[in-house]
Motif scaffolding. Structure first.
Motif, PDB file in Angstrom:
ATOM      1  N   MET A 109       0.794  -1.228   0.000  1.00  0.00           N
ATOM      2  CA  MET A 109       0.000   0.000   0.000  1.00  0.00           C
ATOM      3  C   MET A 109       0.831   1.285   0.000  1.00  0.00           C
ATOM      4  SD  MET A 109      -3.229   0.758  -0.051  1.00  0.00           S
ATOM      5  CE  MET A 109      -4.441   0.034   0.996  1.00  0.00           C
ATOM      6  N   TRP A 110       1.846   1.378   0.821  1.00  0.00           N
ATOM      7  CA  TRP A 110       2.606   2.617   0.922  1.00  0.00           C
ATOM      8  C   TRP A 110       3.960   2.499   0.239  1.00  0.00           C
ATOM      9  CZ3 TRP A 110      -0.389   0.509   4.754  1.00  0.00           C
ATOM     10  CH2 TRP A 110      -1.531   1.232   5.059  1.00  0.00           C
ATOM     11  N   ALA A 111       4.054   1.672  -0.757  1.00  0.00           N
ATOM     12  CA  ALA A 111       5.328   1.445  -1.446  1.00  0.00           C
ATOM     13  C   ALA A 111       5.877   2.719  -2.073  1.00  0.00           C
ATOM     14  CB  ALA A 111       5.166   0.370  -2.521  1.00  0.00           C
ATOM     15  N   GLU A 112       4.991   3.581  -2.567  1.00  0.00           N
ATOM     16  CA  GLU A 112       5.456   4.793  -3.251  1.00  0.00           C
ATOM     17  C   GLU A 112       6.139   5.774  -2.301  1.00  0.00           C
ATOM     18  OE1 GLU A 112       1.221   5.453  -2.062  1.00  0.00           O
ATOM     19  OE2 GLU A 112       2.181   3.916  -3.247  1.00  0.00           O
ATOM     20  N   THR A 113       6.019   5.574  -0.985  1.00  0.00           N
ATOM     21  CA  THR A 113       6.681   6.468  -0.030  1.00  0.00           C
ATOM     22  C   THR A 113       8.138   6.084   0.193  1.00  0.00           C
ATOM     23  OG1 THR A 113       6.032   5.166   1.906  1.00  0.00           O
ATOM     24  CG2 THR A 113       4.504   6.903   1.180  1.00  0.00           C
ATOM     25  N   ARG A 114       8.544   4.933  -0.324  1.00  0.00           N
ATOM     26  CA  ARG A 114       9.923   4.476  -0.160  1.00  0.00           C
ATOM     27  C   ARG A 114      10.737   4.834  -1.389  1.00  0.00           C
ATOM     28  NH1 ARG A 114       9.247  -1.358   2.728  1.00  0.00           N
ATOM     29  NH2 ARG A 114       8.021  -0.579   4.463  1.00  0.00           N
ATOM     30  N   GLU A 115      11.963   5.239  -1.139  1.00  0.00           N
ATOM     31  CA  GLU A 115      12.825   5.582  -2.261  1.00  0.00           C
ATOM     32  C   GLU A 115      13.246   4.336  -3.031  1.00  0.00           C
ATOM     33  OE1 GLU A 115      16.798   8.166  -3.138  1.00  0.00           O
ATOM     34  OE2 GLU A 115      15.390   8.780  -1.598  1.00  0.00           O
ATOM     35  N   GLU A 116      13.522   3.255  -2.319  1.00  0.00           N
ATOM     36  CA  GLU A 116      13.921   1.990  -2.946  1.00  0.00           C
ATOM     37  C   GLU A 116      12.669   1.160  -3.215  1.00  0.00           C
ATOM     38  OE1 GLU A 116      15.591  -0.994  -4.710  1.00  0.00           O
ATOM     39  OE2 GLU A 116      16.840   0.688  -4.128  1.00  0.00           O
ATOM     40  N   GLN A 117      12.393   0.868  -4.478  1.00  0.00           N
ATOM     41  CA  GLN A 117      11.177   0.162  -4.875  1.00  0.00           C
ATOM     42  C   GLN A 117      11.366  -1.346  -5.058  1.00  0.00           C
ATOM     43  OE1 GLN A 117       7.916   1.541  -5.363  1.00  0.00           O
ATOM     44  NE2 GLN A 117       8.949   3.026  -4.070  1.00  0.00           N
ATOM     45  N   SER A 118      12.597  -1.828  -4.950  1.00  0.00           N
ATOM     46  CA  SER A 118      12.831  -3.262  -5.109  1.00  0.00           C
ATOM     47  C   SER A 118      12.061  -4.039  -4.045  1.00  0.00           C
ATOM     48  CB  SER A 118      14.324  -3.584  -4.996  1.00  0.00           C
ATOM     49  OG  SER A 118      15.022  -3.011  -6.066  1.00  0.00           O
ATOM     50  N   GLY A 119      11.348  -5.076  -4.473  1.00  0.00           N
ATOM     51  CA  GLY A 119      10.612  -5.928  -3.555  1.00  0.00           C
ATOM     52  C   GLY A 119       9.306  -5.353  -3.048  1.00  0.00           C
ATOM     53  N   GLN A 120       8.910  -4.179  -3.503  1.00  0.00           N
ATOM     54  CA  GLN A 120       7.692  -3.540  -3.018  1.00  0.00           C
ATOM     55  C   GLN A 120       6.457  -3.914  -3.839  1.00  0.00           C
ATOM     56  OE1 GLN A 120       7.769  -1.558  -0.081  1.00  0.00           O
ATOM     57  NE2 GLN A 120       9.702  -2.653  -0.120  1.00  0.00           N
ATOM     58  N   SER A 121       6.659  -4.557  -4.985  1.00  0.00           N
ATOM     59  CA  SER A 121       5.534  -4.977  -5.813  1.00  0.00           C
ATOM     60  C   SER A 121       5.920  -6.240  -6.575  1.00  0.00           C
ATOM     61  CB  SER A 121       5.113  -3.868  -6.786  1.00  0.00           C
ATOM     62  OG  SER A 121       6.161  -3.556  -7.676  1.00  0.00           O
ATOM     63  N   CYS A 122       4.897  -6.909  -7.090  1.00  0.00           N
ATOM     64  CA  CYS A 122       5.130  -8.114  -7.877  1.00  0.00           C
ATOM     65  C   CYS A 122       3.982  -8.292  -8.869  1.00  0.00           C
ATOM     66  CB  CYS A 122       5.270  -9.347  -6.986  1.00  0.00           C
ATOM     67  SG  CYS A 122       3.809  -9.746  -6.020  1.00  0.00           S
ATOM     68  N   LEU A 123       4.181  -9.199  -9.814  1.00  0.00           N
ATOM     69  CA  LEU A 123       3.173  -9.514 -10.816  1.00  0.00           C
ATOM     70  C   LEU A 123       2.847 -10.998 -10.739  1.00  0.00           C
ATOM     71  CD1 LEU A 123       4.685  -7.716 -13.955  1.00  0.00           C
ATOM     72  CD2 LEU A 123       2.882  -6.860 -12.450  1.00  0.00           C
ATOM     73  N   LEU A 124       1.568 -11.312 -10.753  1.00  0.00           N
ATOM     74  CA  LEU A 124       1.107 -12.695 -10.904  1.00  0.00           C
ATOM     75  C   LEU A 124       0.691 -12.821 -12.363  1.00  0.00           C
ATOM     76  CD1 LEU A 124       0.099 -15.503 -10.063  1.00  0.00           C
ATOM     77  CD2 LEU A 124      -2.010 -14.414  -9.287  1.00  0.00           C
ATOM     78  N   LEU A 125       1.423 -13.625 -13.131  1.00  0.00           N
ATOM     79  CA  LEU A 125       1.154 -13.788 -14.563  1.00  0.00           C
ATOM     80  C   LEU A 125       0.365 -15.070 -14.787  1.00  0.00           C
ATOM     81  CD1 LEU A 125       4.728 -12.901 -15.827  1.00  0.00           C
ATOM     82  CD2 LEU A 125       2.777 -11.371 -15.572  1.00  0.00           C
ATOM     83  N   TYR A 126      -0.623 -14.991 -15.690  1.00  0.00           N
ATOM     84  CA  TYR A 126      -1.432 -16.173 -15.990  1.00  0.00           C
ATOM     85  C   TYR A 126      -1.893 -16.143 -17.431  1.00  0.00           C
ATOM     86  CZ  TYR A 126      -5.633 -13.237 -15.572  1.00  0.00           C
ATOM     87  OH  TYR A 126      -6.596 -12.266 -15.757  1.00  0.00           O
TER      88      TYR A 126
END
Length: 170
Positions: A109-126
């Motif tokens: 949810m608050w990933a955009e408040t962090r300067e480092e974005q690695s590991g803050q989001s992911c994709l589920l591909l199908y």
């Protein structure tokens, strides 16, 4: 918010599924992924969309304080998030989930408040035709510097594969 709202029960179920899917490990439960794909409404894929975050500092203050001397106070930080033609985001617990055909983007949810974005989001591909989960990818931030401009961008790298099918399950 989304035009297609999730019920409270659906949000609670989706939150439990998301928690299990993003746990550490090399695999994720195929059944959890299938259920999440069926649960979150699909938004149409946009041919062209943009989401950006602009950051800056306001004007600072410089002066002389009695008994202290010269002082300088930095300006307050400012942020402006801009999006155009972006698909809807479903807020589910501490996650934001965007479901477009073939993928579910999951972000803290608050990933955009962090300067480092690695590991803050992911994709589920199908596979959009069958709904069969194929893989999960995780965000990796990279930086490109041109003169005095620093551009940070996120790309997704392989992370997890679905667990093997169980006997008797379709």
């Amino acid at each position: 918010m989304s035009d297609q709202e999730l019920t409270v029960e659906a949000r609670l179920e989706a939150h439990a599924l998301l928690d299990r899917l993003v746990q550490d490990g090399e695999t994720f439960a195929r059944e959890d992924a299938r259920r999440l794909i069926a649960l979150i409404p699909v938004a149409p894929r946009r041919r062209l969309s943009f989401t950006g975050l602009f950051q800056g500092r306001g004007p600072g203050l410089r002066g002389r304080a009695a008994g202290i001397g010269d002082v300088e106070v930095d300006g307050e930080g400012r942020e402006k998030q801009v999006s155009w033609n972006a698909p809807s985001v479903h807020r589910i617990g501490g996650y934001g989930a965007t479901h477009t055909p073939g993928q579910i983007a999951i972000e803290l949810m608050w990933a955009e408040t962090r300067e480092e974005q690695s590991g803050q989001s992911c994709l589920l591909l199908y596979d959009p035709a069958t709904g069969e989960p194929q893989a999960m990818q995780i965000a990796m931030q990279r930086t490109l510097t041109l003169l005095f401009i620093r551009l940070a961008y996120v790309s997704y790298v392989p992370w997890k594969m679905p667990s093997a099918r169980r006997a008797g399950l379709g």
